[in-house]
Design an enzyme around this catalytic site. Structure first.
Site: not given
Length: 187
Positions: A19, A42, A68, A80, A100, A117, A119, A142, A144
């Protein structure tokens, strides 16, 4: 490590329809055969994997606050980032810690790896412990923007209770750190 898998519930993929292919994720629609012989679809988000670092500096955990977009809010999180193609998790963790926070360490210890996640996504995060840090300059990407902070274990747990920390990898790290402080072990 969990070695056995129950195959009684396995779904066989018949077709994959791609997709979307993006910089961080891709999305596909899988047609599957169910254990009872019926078919279903799915939607699956594919992700290259990520790393996260529980970095301890002067008995405080190093966290960053950053916006975020998916949540339309700032979150307080441990350092992270995603794995680059072919990159080993430990190398990525050292890179993300430096980028970071500016901190470096000679050695990282693996804590655990977990799916974020399952699922609908295959993203796995590899969580590491960094101690004996040396301070340096951060090298943010750049696009962040973040603010580095330091929290004691008590502050971090209070932030979880107050809803100031709601990020799963950070909550996992906090409770791993608490276990480590109480027992000297991460497992």
């Amino acid at each position: 490590m969990y070695a056995e898998q129950n195959q009684a519930y396995k779904e066989e993929t018949m077709e994959i329809e791609r997709i979307y292919e993006g910089k961080v994720i891709s999305l596909q629609k899988d047609k599957v055969t169910l254990p009872d012989g019926n078919t279903a679809f799915r939607e699956v988000v594919k992700h290259p994997g990520a790393v996260a670092v529980l970095a301890i500096w002067q008995n405080q955990m190093v966290v960053v606050e950053q916006y975020r977009k998916a949540l339309e809010r700032s979150l307080i999180e441990i350092p992270a980032g995603k794995l680059d193609p072919g990159e080993q998790p430990m190398d990525a963790a050292m890179r993300e810690l430096k980028e970071e926070t500016g901190f470096e360490c000679k050695e990282l210890r693996p804590i655990c790896s977990f799916y974020t996640s399952p699922g609908f996504a295959d993203e796995i995060i590899h969580l590491f412990l960094a101690e004996q840090l040396t301070q340096g300059e951060s090298r943010l990407d750049e696009d962040e923007f973040l603010n580095k902070q330091f929290l004691t274990l008590e502050q971090a747990k209070a932030y979880v209770a107050e809803g100031k920390i709601r990020d799963a990898k950070t909550i996992t790290a906090i409770y791993a750190w608490e276990l480590y402080q109480k027992t000297g072990r991460m497992d």
